[in-house]
Design an enzyme around this catalytic site. Sequence first.
Site, short mmCIF file in Angstrom:
data_model
loop_
_atom_site.label_atom_id
_atom_site.label_comp_id
_atom_site.label_asym_id
_atom_site.label_seq_id
_atom_site.Cartn_x
_atom_site.Cartn_y
_atom_site.Cartn_z
N LYS A 1 2.94 11.40 -3.23
CA LYS A 1 1.32 10.78 -4.24
C LYS A 1 0.62 11.60 -4.89
CE LYS A 1 -1.96 6.68 -3.24
NZ LYS A 1 -2.16 6.29 -2.64
N ASP B 1 -12.88 4.55 0.77
CA ASP B 1 -11.28 5.40 1.43
C ASP B 1 -10.58 6.11 1.58
OD1 ASP B 1 -8.60 4.84 1.36
OD2 ASP B 1 -8.33 3.67 -0.05
N ASP C 1 0.93 -1.46 -0.33
CA ASP C 1 0.03 0.01 0.12
C ASP C 1 0.64 1.56 0.27
OD1 ASP C 1 -1.67 1.89 0.20
OD2 ASP C 1 -2.59 1.52 2.45
N GLU D 1 -7.06 0.59 -4.54
CA GLU D 1 -7.53 0.45 -2.78
C GLU D 1 -8.22 0.22 -2.59
OE1 GLU D 1 -6.04 4.61 -2.24
OE2 GLU D 1 -3.48 3.80 -2.80
#
Length: 622
Positions: A86, A205, A25, A183
């Site tokens: 990210k 999420d 992850d 994800e």
Amino acid sequence: MTLFQIAEPEASPPAREPKRAIGIDLGTTNSLVATVRNGIPVVLPDEEGRPLVPSIVRYAPDGVEVGYAAMAHQSLDPQNTVVSVKRFMGRGLADLADDRRFPYRFVDAPGMVQIGTRHGVKSPVEVSADILRHLRLRAETQLGGPVEGAVVTVPAYFDDAQRQATKDAAKLAGLPVLRLLNEPTAAAIAYGLDNAAEGVYAVYDLGGGTFDISILRLTRGVFEVLATSGDSALGGDDFDHRVFCWALEAGKLPPLAPSDARLLLVKSREAKEMLTGHQAAPIVARLSTGDDVNLSLTAETFAGISQQLVQKTLQPVRRALRDAKLGVADVKGVVLVGGATRMPRIRRAVAEFFGQPPLINLNPDEVVALGAAIQANALVGNRERGDDWLLLDVIPLSLGLETMGGLAEKIVPRNSTIPVSRAQEFTTYRDGQSAMAIHVVQGERERVADCRSLARFELRGIPPMAAGAARIRVTFQVDADGLLSVSAREQATGIESSVVVKPSYGLTDDEVARMLQDSYAHAAEDMAARAFAEAAVEADQLAEQVRNAVAADGDLLDERERAAIEAALAEVALRRRGDDAGALRASAEALNRASEGFAARRMDRTVSQALAGRSVDTLVGE
């Protein structure tokens, strides 16, 4: 005569050694690596037992620091310490809403934004590769050898450019990537297999930098993604920034130096996290100017300044339900994923929207990595008995072509199950037209100007004919990673042209090759880590054998020999805590030499005990 070694008919075939597979992850705030052991997915912690790796990289004067080591310097060396990278993946400087929020020296190069550091200009791909390499080395050390397959997760709403950038980073880090996995889908795998859940589930999420919502149907081992939506520029970082802005106003602070801004942002994040279990949190900091910040943020104030962000997450939720043609009442359960979902205001908003408390029985920080590990374990062929399940994922945004008038013609609509192949025929616009320029775009808007450009290529050699007479078949193929290739074929002559989409914010093969050459310095580091892991296994085995032998037959040792063996064992333990494979092997060899005489006497004793009371005639008869 040649003999074949074949197992007895009644004997079971030898068990196949499971392959080393991991799930990663790669998060905005924290990253994790997990694997499957004895059929159970587990997160691999560091030597201090910490499962998380802060997604922070510092380009220090004497090397590269990743994780907690880099985190300790984020306020002291902000321009060389990259956090939340990210958010920059697959993005140019123009994509950043406000680059002044960041203390970096941005370089507006063609393609992806670049960051100037004391190690030179770094792309988000290179920074992410440093994090992924750190996770790979952790896994290889604990698993005792090189990783044979990895699944890396990405936000469901990542577009093709961001996915390609993530895959490039994994390649640069030396990871054998089996698949990029959304994800929320990874979370559903973990929840579905752990809880044997069936029905329609929503996966909410909210991570550090991105928000995803996926609607899935779980039926007898089939994981079908019905719809996905989200915002790739909305996450816990934005809540931190709201607190930061509040602190600037409440403290009446002047414009801050980069180090002071980073320090105040860290304190803002700590206050936000403290409010999860308290009604108020302090924000206390000493700035480089000598000024003190001493504020108290209440839960009520935080709820007020972040209310807009909470509501912003619910808009994609409504859109995903509409796309899935479902209502709130059709949702059996809501899974929370991401550390930002620990905020009480988020949990209340989700509970109010869906009319039921969300599921929180799995750690929201770990659930994505666990699901990725399960998927990786299956893809390398380590499926356990009963692992009969199928994953049906979808693409998040429509893919299409530019047509006359600057319009976008959708070929593969969003929420199409992948892998997928779709084709459509087009024709020429002018008489005698012998070539066609093909512009591949991604997005939901009707005009190309409002969509993201992915690639351009040309089909040449079309036979001259009247406008509208030519038949050009354009085929889109999306693989299991959500990555795209496009081909165009003129039907009468068979001439063809194609492109594997390398989006404008991705990396060319030459750029990846250059980065791989730049990373050769890490090759020695990687080899050293692997060599140390192998040496550690051998040293541990030898040390355990010696300790057991001393416990069983220590009476065979004199004081000098016992002291020598104890000193050799201590040296092995000391080298075991380091990272020098050669020194560890040398200490193991020294232990072996120190115990040679002892081992010989133990062997003599064993033989003597076996022969005790037996005559030579008896032995010869045997």
